[in-house]
Design a protein around this motif. Structure first.
Motif, PDB file in Angstrom:
ATOM      1  N   ASP A  62       3.617 -47.794  92.823  1.00 54.12           N
ATOM      2  CA  ASP A  62       2.286 -48.077  92.301  1.00 54.12           C
ATOM      3  C   ASP A  62       1.530 -46.817  91.886  1.00 54.12           C
ATOM      4  O   ASP A  62       0.690 -46.872  90.979  1.00 54.12           O
ATOM      5  CB  ASP A  62       1.457 -48.829  93.345  1.00 54.12           C
ATOM      6  CG  ASP A  62       1.964 -50.241  93.592  1.00 54.12           C
ATOM      7  OD1 ASP A  62       2.427 -50.875  92.631  1.00 54.12           O
ATOM      8  OD2 ASP A  62       1.907 -50.695  94.748  1.00 54.12           O
ATOM      9  N   ASP A  63       1.800 -45.696  92.569  1.00 50.15           N
ATOM     10  CA  ASP A  63       0.990 -44.501  92.282  1.00 50.15           C
ATOM     11  C   ASP A  63       1.776 -43.315  91.709  1.00 50.15           C
ATOM     12  O   ASP A  63       1.218 -42.241  91.516  1.00 50.15           O
ATOM     13  CB  ASP A  63       0.216 -44.061  93.521  1.00 50.15           C
ATOM     14  CG  ASP A  63       1.108 -43.631  94.690  1.00 50.15           C
ATOM     15  OD1 ASP A  63       2.249 -43.211  94.449  1.00 50.15           O
ATOM     16  OD2 ASP A  63       0.658 -43.728  95.845  1.00 50.15           O
ATOM     17  N   VAL A  64       3.077 -43.499  91.417  1.00 52.83           N
ATOM     18  CA  VAL A  64       3.856 -42.371  90.899  1.00 52.83           C
ATOM     19  C   VAL A  64       3.333 -41.896  89.546  1.00 52.83           C
ATOM     20  O   VAL A  64       3.562 -40.737  89.149  1.00 52.83           O
ATOM     21  CB  VAL A  64       5.357 -42.751  90.801  1.00 52.83           C
ATOM     22  CG1 VAL A  64       5.592 -43.787  89.704  1.00 52.83           C
ATOM     23  CG2 VAL A  64       6.217 -41.512  90.582  1.00 52.83           C
ATOM     24  N   LEU A  65       2.585 -42.738  88.854  1.00 55.16           N
ATOM     25  CA  LEU A  65       1.985 -42.330  87.578  1.00 55.16           C
ATOM     26  C   LEU A  65       1.069 -41.121  87.767  1.00 55.16           C
ATOM     27  O   LEU A  65       0.857 -40.341  86.835  1.00 55.16           O
ATOM     28  CB  LEU A  65       1.197 -43.495  86.976  1.00 55.16           C
ATOM     29  CG  LEU A  65       0.704 -43.347  85.531  1.00 55.16           C
ATOM     30  CD1 LEU A  65       1.878 -43.260  84.567  1.00 55.16           C
ATOM     31  CD2 LEU A  65      -0.203 -44.508  85.155  1.00 55.16           C
ATOM     32  N   SER A  66       0.548 -40.964  88.981  1.00 52.18           N
ATOM     33  CA  SER A  66      -0.371 -39.853  89.246  1.00 52.18           C
ATOM     34  C   SER A  66       0.329 -38.497  89.207  1.00 52.18           C
ATOM     35  O   SER A  66      -0.336 -37.456  89.176  1.00 52.18           O
ATOM     36  CB  SER A  66      -1.066 -40.034  90.599  1.00 52.18           C
ATOM     37  OG  SER A  66      -0.116 -40.008  91.652  1.00 52.18           O
ATOM     38  N   MET A  67       1.663 -38.500  89.215  1.00 55.61           N
ATOM     39  CA  MET A  67       2.399 -37.231  89.177  1.00 55.61           C
ATOM     40  C   MET A  67       2.364 -36.589  87.789  1.00 55.61           C
ATOM     41  O   MET A  67       2.561 -35.386  87.631  1.00 55.61           O
ATOM     42  CB  MET A  67       3.858 -37.466  89.589  1.00 55.61           C
ATOM     43  CG  MET A  67       4.703 -36.193  89.613  1.00 55.61           C
ATOM     44  SD  MET A  67       6.431 -36.464  90.090  1.00 55.61           S
ATOM     45  CE  MET A  67       7.099 -37.206  88.594  1.00 55.61           C
ATOM     46  N   PHE A  68       2.085 -37.383  86.764  1.00 57.17           N
ATOM     47  CA  PHE A  68       2.192 -36.886  85.391  1.00 57.17           C
ATOM     48  C   PHE A  68       0.848 -36.364  84.880  1.00 57.17           C
ATOM     49  O   PHE A  68      -0.113 -37.120  84.745  1.00 57.17           O
ATOM     50  CB  PHE A  68       2.717 -38.003  84.488  1.00 57.17           C
ATOM     51  CG  PHE A  68       4.073 -38.491  84.904  1.00 57.17           C
ATOM     52  CD1 PHE A  68       5.214 -37.918  84.370  1.00 57.17           C
ATOM     53  CD2 PHE A  68       4.211 -39.491  85.848  1.00 57.17           C
ATOM     54  CE1 PHE A  68       6.472 -38.345  84.760  1.00 57.17           C
ATOM     55  CE2 PHE A  68       5.467 -39.933  86.252  1.00 57.17           C
ATOM     56  CZ  PHE A  68       6.597 -39.360  85.705  1.00 57.17           C
TER      57      PHE A  68
END
Length: 345
Positions: free
Chosen positions: A153-159
């Motif tokens: 759900d939050d791996v998008l925050s890595m980019f």
């Protein structure tokens, strides 16, 4: 005398033959053989391309491929064709093109404002060789997520939205490693200390920043909006962020292409963990990919007592802020009347 004449004739014939051969070789090697009108074009050779694959790719750009290939076999037979992205310029000779096919030209990979990891991998795969499936597999690998304290759900925050340089035929793992490296570089000690002071993790900061960015396109207003949301979190109030309702609506309908211009009362009751009118605290992850200005707006919020804000009808793109519900209702009614007057559904 006759022998001398014969030798002379033979020498003339040989020299003529050599000149013709040299002229032919020169034409094959050094005369323009491009077939495109643009000043320059890029061609890409996928990994494991066969000779026939290369012929199919190059033929539209080369006047005489058989001639080009014959020269290539003489000059570069040992190496074959390399996979990658190559730059061809109008007027290049066979020799020039062969030299150009030795230099893999990097891609300037860009992405921003993607709302889901699926949309992000689609955007990335449109610029480099690896496909969406291969990219999402490495980005959401359970072991990788666990080791780096991410979830699906939050791996998008890595980019971190930016422009990155990759070779077109890079691997999904190299893309992930570079993104992780940039993320760790971005979250330096200063930024991590500011996040800790707010009582938030870096991932939570990015999640809030995604809401702030969707709330206002005005960079100079983002610290003020961030301050209002942080005031709400501190008071234990619902965030009641309209962008999370819009995201919930798109998520539940599995349609992220739709354009939603207005949030209705019925939408506030959508049962989604991303709906901050229904659930306290922050959503499970970002509702979009915030840029650096939004992240830094959360880390450096404006200090004030506002807990409400509503789109302004006098200063388009900005918001009217309020410290209490009564004032907020006045601002909200004014905005609703403006929507109705302009028939915005």
């Amino acid at each position: 005398m006759k022998l001398k004449n014969l030798v002379a004739i033979l020498l003339v014939v040989v020299m003529t033959g050599l000149l013709i051969y040299g002229y032919t070789l020169y034409n094959k090697t050094f005369v323009s053989n491009t077939a495109f009108e643009e000043r320059e074009v890029y061609v890409t050779f996928p990994t494991n391309s066969t000779h026939e694959d290369v012929k199919k790719i190059l033929s539209p750009y080369v006047k005489d491929f058989e001639q080009f290939d014959a020269v290539f076999q003489q000059v570069s037979f040992d190496q074959g064709y390399f996979p990658g992205r190559f730059l061809l310029k109008k007027g290049m000779s066979n020799y020039d093109m062969i030299q150009a096919l030795k230099y893999n030209v990097p891609v300037k990979l860009t992405f921003n404002n993607q709302e889901t990891i699926e949309k992000l991998v689609s955007r990335i795969s449109s610029q480099i060789e690896p496909d969406s499936l291969a990219l999402i597999e490495v980005f959401t690998d359970p072991e990788f997520l666990k080791e780096n304290n991410f979830t699906k759900d939050d791996v998008l925050s890595m980019f971190i939205p930016n422009t990155y340089e990759f070779y077109w035929n890079t691997t999904p793992l190299k893309v992930r490693n570079q993104m992780q490296k940039e993320y760790n570089r971005f979250w330096n000690e200063e930024r991590k200390a500011k996040a800790k002071k707010l009582g938030l993790t870096p991932t939570e900061v990015v999640t809030l920043a995604s809401i702030v960015q969707k709330e206002t396109a005005k960079v100079d207003e983002r610290p003020k909006v961030a301050g209002a949301y942080l005031n709400r979190l501190e008071k234990g109030m619902l965030l009641q962020a309209d962008p999370t309702v819009v995201y919930s609506k798109k998520l539940l309908s599995n349609d992220f292409e739709q354009i939603i211009k207005r949030v209705y009362l019925k939408d506030l009751k959508l049962n989604s963990p991303y709906n901050t009118y229904m659930y306290t605290g922050l959503p499970p992850g970002p509702i979009a990919m915030p840029d650096i200005s939004s992240i830094d707006a959360v880390l450096n919020p404006e200090k004030h007592n506002y807990i409400f804000f509503c789109a302004s009808v006098e200063r388009m793109g900005y918001h009217e802020f309020a410290e209490n519900l009564a004032q907020h209702n006045v601002n909200r009614d004014k905005y609703s009347a403006w929507l109705d007057k302009n028939n915005i559904q």
